[in-house]
Motif scaffolding. Structure first.
Motif, PDB file in Angstrom:
ATOM      1  N   ASN A 357      28.370  38.539  38.546  1.00  0.00           N
ATOM      2  CA  ASN A 357      28.666  37.144  38.242  1.00  0.00           C
ATOM      3  C   ASN A 357      30.116  37.035  37.748  1.00  0.00           C
ATOM      4  OD1 ASN A 357      28.923  34.576  36.971  1.00  0.00           O
ATOM      5  ND2 ASN A 357      26.702  34.460  36.742  1.00  0.00           N
ATOM      6  N   GLU A 359      31.681  34.008  37.131  1.00  0.00           N
ATOM      7  CA  GLU A 359      31.915  32.633  36.702  1.00  0.00           C
ATOM      8  C   GLU A 359      32.963  32.573  35.592  1.00  0.00           C
ATOM      9  OE1 GLU A 359      28.405  30.530  35.677  1.00  0.00           O
ATOM     10  OE2 GLU A 359      27.450  30.771  37.633  1.00  0.00           O
ATOM     11  N   THR A 363      36.600  30.678  35.693  1.00  0.00           N
ATOM     12  CA  THR A 363      37.088  29.715  34.716  1.00  0.00           C
ATOM     13  C   THR A 363      38.463  30.108  34.191  1.00  0.00           C
ATOM     14  OG1 THR A 363      34.816  29.199  34.035  1.00  0.00           O
ATOM     15  CG2 THR A 363      36.586  28.590  32.514  1.00  0.00           C
TER      16      THR A 363
END
Length: 372
Positions: A357, A359, A363
């Motif tokens: 992951n 993410e 960001t």
């Protein structure tokens, strides 16, 4: 355009299927030797009629290797051992492991017990590699590797063959350096595609990869560019994950140059073909610099990264810090300070072979892009 896309697809296929490449070489009756990062003397292996094949681990779940390693150690080392235990290297004749960091030293010793059917050959480099004594030590280590390879494979070594291999590898270095300059002018090439070209080199004989890269550059010269992206430099040990690299493209970042051990660091230094072949190979290692796993009390790598960013007119530097990699963590302080003094924005993203992951990385990169 068809040939251009076909070449990109070929690089992608080879980069993504090393086991298929291994099986293909074995089916041809060739003997393969696994080469663990960061600097394994592939020229020696190649000169003996063997196929050097990179072993940088993989993005896999770690199970069996945890019996041999603590959790707080580089996942590259853990995944190499995991793949070995699973039998993914089945058929290779030996594995060569350089001792350039503490984790690599542990890998070699653990390999002897965990993967008994594949001989482990250590490559011991000197820390003080530049003096004559360091070159002599490196040469003696190469001579011991030659004996171990002869015992493990039944193949023989000759200086003439090494001279030919040194030339082949020098030509490959030159092609890969030229490739970086060409790719800088083509922002339409994605981060994943760029990675594929570099990564595929570990699973092909170098003369074959050189020919493919030259074909690709010729095809790329016919492509007209219309895209414009934010130019950045990457640095670290590994920049391999599709999930991470796709984030660069999603946010319009172009990797215009790199100081990545898995990529351009391999091609910065050429062997001196005027020296005796084995002496030339030892001399080559003595001249290698700007790397976290090479002894550098002055930490010149920090200045090198700043100069690289200026050379390619990069807007920022992305540090891909391999989790639990002590040499890279030590260097980061100096790299960050040098970039700050030069007014070059810098961001650190921690990477790990077990990450699925990205993410948080997405960001961070989005915020970094907005800052740029």
């Amino acid at each position: 355009m068809a040939a251009f896309n076909e070449l990109l697809e070929k690089f992608h296929e080879i980069a993504g299927s090393p086991k298929k490449q291994l099986d293909s070489y074995l089916a041809q009756g060739k003997k393969v030797v696994a080469c663990v990062p960061v600097y394994t003397p592939e020229e020696l292996i190649h000169s003996m009629g063997l196929v050097p094949m990179g072993a940088w681990g993989g993005d896999i779940e770690l199970k069996e290797s945890k019996k041999y390693f603590p959790g707080f150690i580089c996942s590259i080392m853990q995944s190499i051992l995991e793949l070995g235990i699973r039998g993914e290297y089945s058929g290779i004749s030996a594995i060569v492991v350089p001792s350039l960091c503490d984790s690599l030293k542990c890998l070699g010793q653990n390999w002897k017990y965990a993967v008994k059917d594949i001989p482990f050959i250590p490559m011991t480099y000197p820390q003080n590699r530049k003096p004559d004594s360091g070159k002599e030590f490196t040469k003696a280590s190469y001579e011991r590797i030659i004996k171990d390879l002869e015992a493990a494979t039944g193949m023989t070594f000759s200086q003439d063959s090494l001279a030919r291999s040194n030339k082949i590898y020098k030509e490959h270095n030159e092609a890969m350096r030229k490739l970086t300059e060409v790719l800088e002018q083509h922002p339409s090439i994605t981060a994943v595609q760029r990675r594929d070209i570099f990564k595929s080199a570990y699973f092909m004989e170098k003369e074959e990869h050189t020919a493919l890269v030259c074909q690709f550059m010729e095809a790329l010269s016919q492509v007209e560019e219309t895209e414009s992206k934010i130019r950045v430099i990457t640095t670290g040990i590994l920049a391999d994950s599709d999930g991470l690299l796709k984030i660069f493209d999603e946010h319009g970042l172009q990797i215009v140059g790199d100081d990545v051990a898995h990529e351009s660091r391999q091609y910065r230094t050429d062997v001196n073909l005027e020296l005796e072949p084995l002496d030339g190979l030892a001399d080559k290692f003595s001249r290698m610099d700007h790397c976290s796993v090479l002894y550098d009390p002055e930490k010149k790598r920090a200045g090198y990264i700043v100069d690289l960013a200026k050379k390619y007119k990069a807007r920022g530097v992305v540090v891909l810090l391999t989790k639990f990699c002590d040499p890279e963590e030590f260097d980061y302080v100096m790299v960050k300070r040098a970039c700050g003094e030069a007014g070059i924005p810098i961001i650190q993203i921690e990477v790990d072979r077990q990450m699925v992951n990205y993410e948080q990385a997405g960001t961070m990169i989005e915020a970094f892009k907005d800052m740029l």
